[in-house]
Design a protein around this motif. Structure first.
Motif, PDB file in Angstrom:
ATOM      1  N   THR A  32       0.573  -1.441  -0.288  1.00  0.00           N
ATOM      2  CA  THR A  32       0.068   0.330  -0.280  1.00  0.00           C
ATOM      3  C   THR A  32       1.013   1.584   0.184  1.00  0.00           C
ATOM      4  O   THR A  32       0.602   2.276  -0.219  1.00  0.00           O
ATOM      5  CB  THR A  32      -0.867   0.192   1.352  1.00  0.00           C
ATOM      6  OG1 THR A  32      -0.333   0.290   1.910  1.00  0.00           O
ATOM      7  CG2 THR A  32      -2.061  -0.723   1.446  1.00  0.00           C
ATOM      8  N   LYS A  33       2.075   1.131  -0.233  1.00  0.00           N
ATOM      9  CA  LYS A  33       2.769   1.689  -0.174  1.00  0.00           C
ATOM     10  C   LYS A  33       2.489   3.018  -1.394  1.00  0.00           C
ATOM     11  O   LYS A  33       2.821   2.568  -2.641  1.00  0.00           O
ATOM     12  CB  LYS A  33       4.356   1.807  -0.073  1.00  0.00           C
ATOM     13  CG  LYS A  33       5.636   2.721   0.372  1.00  0.00           C
ATOM     14  CD  LYS A  33       6.696   2.396  -0.354  1.00  0.00           C
ATOM     15  CE  LYS A  33       7.964   3.662   0.340  1.00  0.00           C
ATOM     16  NZ  LYS A  33       8.887   3.239  -0.225  1.00  0.00           N
ATOM     17  N   ASN A  34       2.812   3.959  -1.256  1.00  0.00           N
ATOM     18  CA  ASN A  34       2.849   5.724  -2.255  1.00  0.00           C
ATOM     19  C   ASN A  34       3.687   5.664  -3.086  1.00  0.00           C
ATOM     20  O   ASN A  34       4.789   6.263  -2.201  1.00  0.00           O
ATOM     21  CB  ASN A  34       2.072   6.201  -1.614  1.00  0.00           C
ATOM     22  CG  ASN A  34       0.092   5.977  -2.018  1.00  0.00           C
ATOM     23  OD1 ASN A  34      -0.026   4.847  -1.748  1.00  0.00           O
ATOM     24  ND2 ASN A  34      -0.507   6.440  -0.796  1.00  0.00           N
ATOM     25  N   LYS A  75       0.525   8.053  -6.528  1.00  0.00           N
ATOM     26  CA  LYS A  75       0.445   6.864  -7.480  1.00  0.00           C
ATOM     27  C   LYS A  75       1.253   5.548  -6.577  1.00  0.00           C
ATOM     28  O   LYS A  75       1.149   5.751  -5.366  1.00  0.00           O
ATOM     29  CB  LYS A  75       0.182   6.629  -8.474  1.00  0.00           C
ATOM     30  CG  LYS A  75       0.457   8.130  -9.138  1.00  0.00           C
ATOM     31  CD  LYS A  75      -0.787   7.307  -9.690  1.00  0.00           C
ATOM     32  CE  LYS A  75      -1.686   8.801 -10.556  1.00  0.00           C
ATOM     33  NZ  LYS A  75      -3.014   9.063 -10.664  1.00  0.00           N
ATOM     34  N   ARG A  76       0.868   3.371  -7.755  1.00  0.00           N
ATOM     35  CA  ARG A  76       1.317   2.673  -6.001  1.00  0.00           C
ATOM     36  C   ARG A  76       2.383   2.413  -7.940  1.00  0.00           C
ATOM     37  O   ARG A  76       1.644   2.284  -8.761  1.00  0.00           O
ATOM     38  CB  ARG A  76       0.621   1.977  -5.887  1.00  0.00           C
ATOM     39  CG  ARG A  76      -0.274   2.129  -4.658  1.00  0.00           C
ATOM     40  CD  ARG A  76      -0.592   1.710  -3.951  1.00  0.00           C
ATOM     41  NE  ARG A  76      -1.091   1.996  -1.984  1.00  0.00           N
ATOM     42  CZ  ARG A  76      -2.210   1.949  -2.245  1.00  0.00           C
ATOM     43  NH1 ARG A  76      -2.691   1.195  -2.265  1.00  0.00           N
ATOM     44  NH2 ARG A  76      -2.334   2.831  -1.017  1.00  0.00           N
ATOM     45  N   THR A 116      -4.203   4.791  -6.271  1.00  0.00           N
ATOM     46  CA  THR A 116      -3.867   4.669  -4.914  1.00  0.00           C
ATOM     47  C   THR A 116      -5.566   3.544  -4.375  1.00  0.00           C
ATOM     48  O   THR A 116      -5.731   3.153  -3.394  1.00  0.00           O
ATOM     49  CB  THR A 116      -3.587   5.467  -3.869  1.00  0.00           C
ATOM     50  OG1 THR A 116      -4.717   6.715  -4.188  1.00  0.00           O
ATOM     51  CG2 THR A 116      -2.394   6.527  -4.089  1.00  0.00           C
ATOM     52  N   TYR A 119      -5.380  -1.876  -4.117  1.00  0.00           N
ATOM     53  CA  TYR A 119      -3.938  -3.336  -3.269  1.00  0.00           C
ATOM     54  C   TYR A 119      -3.477  -3.924  -4.119  1.00  0.00           C
ATOM     55  O   TYR A 119      -4.318  -4.085  -5.444  1.00  0.00           O
ATOM     56  CB  TYR A 119      -4.762  -3.458  -1.850  1.00  0.00           C
ATOM     57  CG  TYR A 119      -5.806  -3.467  -0.841  1.00  0.00           C
ATOM     58  CD1 TYR A 119      -5.281  -2.523  -0.319  1.00  0.00           C
ATOM     59  CD2 TYR A 119      -7.127  -3.685  -1.134  1.00  0.00           C
ATOM     60  CE1 TYR A 119      -5.981  -1.906   0.666  1.00  0.00           C
ATOM     61  CE2 TYR A 119      -8.145  -2.985  -0.546  1.00  0.00           C
ATOM     62  CZ  TYR A 119      -7.403  -1.464   1.323  1.00  0.00           C
ATOM     63  OH  TYR A 119      -7.960  -0.811   1.834  1.00  0.00           O
TER      64      TYR A 119
END
Length: 192
Positions: A32-34, A75-76, A116, A119
């Motif tokens: 879940t890190k952006n 964003k991811r 985001t 998942y």
């Protein structure tokens, strides 16, 4: 936990009726890190995906990569082999496998980032995330995710709901067959 009074939090349909000691969080990492535009290389080629690009297990798009300078919100950052699942409006079945071809759309390759609202499920150890795609699209899982959505304007399910999905024994034993099949389908899509 806590004093959450929303009735949907206690809906019994949120449970997938599978007896298993394994949960999704035991077989893959949930990322879940952006990333922000400033963390990407200046003027790098980036394919940007939003929730409309994930459908029925595959990424479908018609746009070209853009310069990293054109990215607005967080964003991811994705990797080949990841599986993305939208937490927003799960009834739209926005689950997709990220095949290698998505990282080769630009002339010299490109990064791939996603909204985001996704998942990101990343392979851990010998269990390939690709094997989860048919399971995540199955009726029992889709029903559980739909029942778990909360909120009126933009209903979403939370990370805990996803991470605690039971993983059936057959999926762990057949992952070595299912994962390559999902990859093959994605590869055939890119060839067409």
């Amino acid at each position: 936990r806590g004093w959450i009074l929303a009735p949907e939090r206690y809906d019994p349909r949120r449970q997938v009726e599978i007896t298993s000691k394994l949960q999704l969080q035991d077989v893959v990492d949930i990322v879940t890190k952006n990333v922000a535009k400033r963390t990407l290389l200046h003027d790098e080629s980036v394919l940007v995906l939003d929730t409309t690009h994930a459908y029925e297990g595959l990424v479908l798009f018609r746009h070209k990569p853009v310069s990293s300078n054109e990215i607005g919100s967080a964003k991811r950052l994705l990797q080949p082999g990841d599986v993305i699942i939208s937490r927003l409006r799960p009834y739209l079945r926005q689950v997709a496998f990220l095949d290698e071809g998505l990282f080769e759309v630009g002339l010299r390759g490109n990064l791939v980032v996603a909204s985001t609202e996704f998942y990101v499920l990343r392979t851990r150890g010998d269990f390939e995330a690709a094997a989860l795609v048919p399971y995540l699209l199955s009726v029992p899982v889709q029903s559980a995710l739909a029942a778990a959505q909360e909120g009126g304007h933009h209903p979403r399910f939370n990370k805990e709901t996803l991470s605690q999905l039971p993983i059936p024994h057959w999926l762990t034993t057949e992952a070595g067959v299912i994962g390559p099949e999902v990859k093959k389908i994605a590869l055939n899509l890119r060839r067409d």
